[in-house]
Design an enzyme around this catalytic site. Sequence first.
Site, PDB file in Angstrom:
ATOM      1  N   ASP A  66     -62.234 -16.766-136.482  1.00 42.75           N
ATOM      2  CA  ASP A  66     -61.014 -17.508-136.141  1.00 42.75           C
ATOM      3  C   ASP A  66     -60.434 -16.923-134.858  1.00 42.75           C
ATOM      4  O   ASP A  66     -60.889 -15.900-134.368  1.00 42.75           O
ATOM      5  CB  ASP A  66     -59.985 -17.452-137.269  1.00 42.75           C
ATOM      6  CG  ASP A  66     -59.809 -16.048-137.807  1.00 42.75           C
ATOM      7  OD1 ASP A  66     -59.891 -15.083-137.013  1.00 42.75           O
ATOM      8  OD2 ASP A  66     -59.598 -15.905-139.020  1.00 42.75           O
ATOM      9  N   ASP A  68     -56.878 -15.749-132.829  1.00 39.22           N
ATOM     10  CA  ASP A  68     -55.462 -15.430-132.960  1.00 39.22           C
ATOM     11  C   ASP A  68     -54.836 -15.352-131.581  1.00 39.22           C
ATOM     12  O   ASP A  68     -55.476 -14.927-130.613  1.00 39.22           O
ATOM     13  CB  ASP A  68     -55.275 -14.083-133.679  1.00 39.22           C
ATOM     14  CG  ASP A  68     -55.755 -14.158-135.117  1.00 39.22           C
ATOM     15  OD1 ASP A  68     -55.534 -15.198-135.759  1.00 39.22           O
ATOM     16  OD2 ASP A  68     -56.384 -13.190-135.588  1.00 39.22           O
ATOM     17  N   ASP A 145     -55.795  -1.604-135.219  1.00 40.72           N
ATOM     18  CA  ASP A 145     -56.587  -0.588-135.916  1.00 40.72           C
ATOM     19  C   ASP A 145     -57.662   0.086-135.067  1.00 40.72           C
ATOM     20  O   ASP A 145     -57.705   1.299-134.954  1.00 40.72           O
ATOM     21  CB  ASP A 145     -57.164  -1.154-137.235  1.00 40.72           C
ATOM     22  CG  ASP A 145     -57.802  -2.527-137.091  1.00 40.72           C
ATOM     23  OD1 ASP A 145     -57.973  -3.009-135.948  1.00 40.72           O
ATOM     24  OD2 ASP A 145     -58.161  -3.133-138.124  1.00 40.72           O
TER      25      ASP A 145
HETATM   26  P1  ATP Z   1     -62.470 -10.990-138.526  1.00 40.52           P
HETATM   27  O1  ATP Z   1     -61.388 -12.027-138.600  1.00 40.52           O
HETATM   28  O2  ATP Z   1     -63.669 -11.383-137.774  1.00 40.52           O
HETATM   29  O3  ATP Z   1     -62.766 -10.362-139.850  1.00 40.52           O
HETATM   30  P2  ATP Z   1     -60.493  -9.569-137.020  1.00 40.52           P
HETATM   31  O4  ATP Z   1     -60.629  -8.418-136.062  1.00 40.52           O
HETATM   32  O5  ATP Z   1     -59.953 -10.835-136.467  1.00 40.52           O
HETATM   33  O6  ATP Z   1     -61.901  -9.762-137.662  1.00 40.52           O
HETATM   34  P3  ATP Z   1     -58.390  -9.667-138.958  1.00 40.52           P
HETATM   35  O7  ATP Z   1     -58.351  -9.034-140.293  1.00 40.52           O
HETATM   36  O8  ATP Z   1     -58.421 -11.158-138.836  1.00 40.52           O
HETATM   37  O9  ATP Z   1     -59.635  -9.026-138.223  1.00 40.52           O
HETATM   38  O10 ATP Z   1     -57.159  -9.086-138.145  1.00 40.52           O
HETATM   39  C1  ATP Z   1     -56.830  -9.542-136.838  1.00 40.52           C
HETATM   40  C2  ATP Z   1     -56.419  -8.367-135.957  1.00 40.52           C
HETATM   41  O11 ATP Z   1     -55.239  -7.741-136.481  1.00 40.52           O
HETATM   42  C3  ATP Z   1     -57.451  -7.258-135.868  1.00 40.52           C
HETATM   43  O12 ATP Z   1     -58.388  -7.531-134.845  1.00 40.52           O
HETATM   44  C4  ATP Z   1     -56.595  -6.054-135.545  1.00 40.52           C
HETATM   45  O13 ATP Z   1     -56.281  -6.009-134.170  1.00 40.52           O
HETATM   46  C5  ATP Z   1     -55.315  -6.340-136.301  1.00 40.52           C
HETATM   47  N1  ATP Z   1     -55.308  -5.714-137.651  1.00 40.52           N
HETATM   48  C6  ATP Z   1     -55.741  -6.267-138.802  1.00 40.52           C
HETATM   49  N2  ATP Z   1     -55.578  -5.425-139.842  1.00 40.52           N
HETATM   50  C7  ATP Z   1     -55.008  -4.318-139.331  1.00 40.52           C
HETATM   51  C8  ATP Z   1     -54.580  -3.090-139.901  1.00 40.52           C
HETATM   52  N3  ATP Z   1     -54.723  -2.836-141.209  1.00 40.52           N
HETATM   53  N4  ATP Z   1     -54.028  -2.172-139.065  1.00 40.52           N
HETATM   54  C9  ATP Z   1     -53.863  -2.422-137.751  1.00 40.52           C
HETATM   55  N5  ATP Z   1     -54.268  -3.552-137.163  1.00 40.52           N
HETATM   56  C10 ATP Z   1     -54.828  -4.495-137.930  1.00 40.52           C
HETATM   57 MG    MG Z   2     -59.594 -12.663-137.613  1.00 37.27          MG
END
Ligand code: ATP
Ligand code: MG
Length: 434
Positions: A66, A68, A145
Amino acid sequence: MPLKPSSESSRPAEPVILPRAAHGLSRSRIDPNTLQVLYRLRRAGHLAYLVGGGVRDLLLGRTPKDFDVGTDATPQQVKKLFRNCFLVGRRFRLAHVRFGADEVVEVATFRRQATADDLPEDPSDHRLLAENVFGTPREDAFRRDFTINALFYDIATFSIIDHVGGLADLEARRLRVIGDPLVRFTEDPVRMLRALEFAARLDFTLDEATREGIYTRAPLIAEAAPARIREELLELFRHAVAGKVLRQAQATGLLEPLLAGFEGDDATFALLDRIDARTRGGAPPGEGLVLAALFLSRFLRQCPPTADLPIGQVLELANLELDLHCGYFRISHGTRHQARELLVGCYRLGRGRGHRGERRFLQHPATPLALELFDLWHQTPDGHRQLVETWRSTLHQPAKPGVPQAPAEAPAAPQKRRRRGRRRRPRGAARPDA
Ligand code: ATP
Ligand code: MG
């Protein structure tokens, strides 16, 4: 839990900015609705960045799950710009811009990590509110993170903005926590599991300090909210890395506090690997199958099919295996029931054909999936291939009403056929072949 800002000393003084000509992220790979949101924010005079996993995946040439959006517009300002916009979230106010029936673009205002000063004097009071503090794009990068998850794509210039050293880590295929892993894992222990998940998904190595941080802080994962752990666990299965990550969790001391009562034996890890392979070839497993796979090895040790236990007792043992986990993670009755059916189904399949209740078992809606699980479990050189094939051909044979089917494999001790028709059983007793 202390809320200290991450180590300042390790922060690069200036962001690295990669202009359009110096990177391969093309707008054509960004979802058109997300692009539209970015452009409209930009036209209204706001900063508008693609953020998080979308940037990471596009730079790696992968397809993002997705997209963001990050902006300096407040949620209220975003709401004014889009007709189909809804503000959601208690912890963080986010704007959801809806397109059609089921597409949502999530727009988050840049925010910073809450510090001790942001907290109210009474710590039991509104910690949640204190976490919702807006910040600069740079602060927003540092509260994320991992370095590779904190890259920004700026729609105004088409450049990549890197405050945290994420580009170098992408290049080195390294997963690194932003700031001090000990501090960041204390703030949010779920990050430890996410670290293992991303390393496995992307096939990156864990940076040494990150790995050591997991060793040191592993016990804290037991304090994380069960709902978040449950969600991250399902995420491992969706991304077909459950076997790999749970092995890594065991090697780093995270598994025990993560899943109390779960035993990571070789047979279970091998089964999880096969479930992951199945996911790569099709759909991810539902949660019932996940639970049954996690506990099958232990369950079959408790009641090996050779023991010939009464089904009531087998059901009881299956319940016992699942109780602790399902209670802790508040797993719904329906899912728990399905997991139990799968465990008991594997027991029945392992016993071979010709047992009491077989006709109903063959017609039970959970039986095809139980056979799939049983098949995955037995995909070893000494596995019961013959037995699997026997069951498979029986299951695929259309049953002729009224004609008893001859068992393909003779049962060890032929049993009397049960009287047809319903027999009463005492109120409250378990159904023998549920
Ligand atoms: P995917 O959606 O492919 O699993 P993503 O990197 O987009 O990976 P998400 O869980 O959708 O992961 O979170 C979006 C963003 O928010 C992450 O890329 C990160 O920058 C931030 N994020 C998510 N969870 C945390 C956390 N626990 N602590 C700090 N930042 C976080
Ligand atoms: Mg994501």
